[in-house]
Design an enzyme around this catalytic site. Structure first.
Site, short mmCIF file in Angstrom:
data_model
loop_
_atom_site.label_atom_id
_atom_site.label_comp_id
_atom_site.label_asym_id
_atom_site.label_seq_id
_atom_site.Cartn_x
_atom_site.Cartn_y
_atom_site.Cartn_z
N SER A 1 0.80 -1.22 0.00
CA SER A 1 0.00 0.00 0.00
C SER A 1 0.84 1.29 0.00
CB SER A 1 -0.96 -0.01 1.19
OG SER A 1 -1.92 -1.03 1.00
N LYS B 1 -8.54 -6.27 10.83
CA LYS B 1 -9.75 -5.95 10.05
C LYS B 1 -11.06 -6.21 10.80
CE LYS B 1 -7.97 -6.54 5.35
NZ LYS B 1 -8.28 -7.11 4.03
N ASP C 1 -12.61 -3.93 -0.46
CA ASP C 1 -12.11 -5.14 -1.14
C ASP C 1 -13.09 -5.64 -2.19
OD1 ASP C 1 -9.62 -5.30 0.05
OD2 ASP C 1 -10.29 -6.61 1.68
#
Ligand SMILES: NC(=O)c1ccc[n+]([C@@H]2O[C@H](COP(=O)([O-])OP(=O)(O)OC[C@H]3O[C@@H](n4cnc5c(N)ncnc54)[C@H](OP(=O)(O)O)[C@@H]3O)[C@@H](O)[C@H]2O)c1
Length: 285
Positions: free
Chosen positions: A27, A76, A113
């Site tokens: 990222s 997450k 996602d």
């Protein structure tokens, strides 16, 4: 998607990715490319945050002037209970991969996602439609859940879900709802009959892992075959599919495209995935 807020030139723009470990993340390469490409002054940093410090780290974002952050393993799910507001798609995916700091300092949780998967397929196969035929989805982990939600959101009318551990697939189908039927692992070859889309969302085929053991014999030759694995670029599954004439999509596009709405949420610019960016990220794999 959050409202557009134009970047203020008087501010040094900040975002990052929290993970434990985190240094493997691509990222920073992506977002720092976009800072330079769009002429914005800012940086995106890897943030090594231990699980027991996640809440404190997230709550520190507004005070530090961060516009937000991405979350990777193992944060997450934990973030679901920490954010102040949760986007319905993140709720449906049961995970947060992006946090945006609102103007009042509160934290909004998103998950891009599913967007990343669908955009990557559209980029490679503009004519593809989720509702055009049955989709076979292999896997029932976090990535499979994102793909499943993406397919459902796009109007898929029949999804055949298959996982080695069947109970996990049954639980996933129950959590998302929709036209999802669970098949046994042993039925994976037969389940390909008449399908329009096949997606491998397991870690099988990744470098260092065994390949996905499946016979494509029953899969129509025009079916789209997707693998969310991106190392190697062409898994055994994709190679076999390509050699028999099926169109294929690898997992790199999903990685690249999920980052776009995050950058937009933080900085008000919806960036694009250029061939140069793709090549840059590929060079780090
Ligand atoms: N392209 C992208 O942007 C992107 C994004 C996220 C993840 N990924 C990739 O997606 C893959 C899965 O990630 P995840 O987060 O979903 O992992 P996860 O939650 O741990 O799930 C792993 C999945 O793989 C299956 N699996 C693992 N080993 C297997 C084996 N030997 N035989 C049969 N099935 C097996 C698991 O089945 P069981 O339930 O039976 O264990 C499960 O369905 C990873 O390779 C990851 O790098 C790509």
């Amino acid at each position: 998607m959050p409202a557009t807020t134009l970047p203020r030139p008087d501010r040094f723009l900040l975002a990052g990715v929290m993970g434990w470990p985190v240094m493997h993340s691509r990222s920073p390469t992506l977002h720092n490319y976009w800072f330079a490409h769009y002429g914005l002054t800012g940086t995106y940093v890897p943030l090594a945050i231990a699980p027991d410090r996640l809440r404190a780290a997230l709550r520190a974002l507004p005070a530090l002037g961060f516009s937000g952050c991405n979350l990777t393993i193992p944060h997450k799910q934990a973030a679901l209970a920490i954010v102040d507001r949760l986007d319905p798609l993140a709720q449906r995916m049961g995970a947060v991969n992006c946090i945006a700091v609102a103007s009042d300092g509160s934290l909004e949780g998103y998950n891009f996602d599913a967007f990343g998967f669908i955009e990557s397929v559209r980029e490679a196969q503009p004519g593809w439609r989720a509702g055009s035929g049955a989709a076979v989805l292999i896997g029932a982990g976090g990535a499979a859940r994102a793909v499943l939600v993406g397919l459902l959101e796009q109007g898929a009318r029949e999804i055949r879900l298959i996982n080695r551990t069947r109970a996990r697939a049954t639980a996933l189908a129950g959590a998302t709802g929709g036209p999802v039927s669970v098949f046994a692992w042993e039925e994976r070859n037969a389940a390909l009959a008449g399908a329009a889309t096949l997606v491998n969302a397991t870690s099988l085929g990744m470098s260092g892992e065994p390949g996905l053991d499946i016979s494509l014999e029953k899969l129509p030759q025009n079916a789209l075959v997707c693998d969310i694995v991106y190392v190697p670029r062409e898994t055994g599954l994709l190679k076999e599919a390509r050699l028999r004439g099926n169109p294929t999509v690898n997992g790199l596009g999903m990685l690249l495209h999920q980052a776009r709405p995050a950058f937009h949420a933080w900085f008000g610019v919806m960036p694009s995935v250029s061939p140069e960016l793709r090549a840059l990220v590929e060079s780090t794999l």
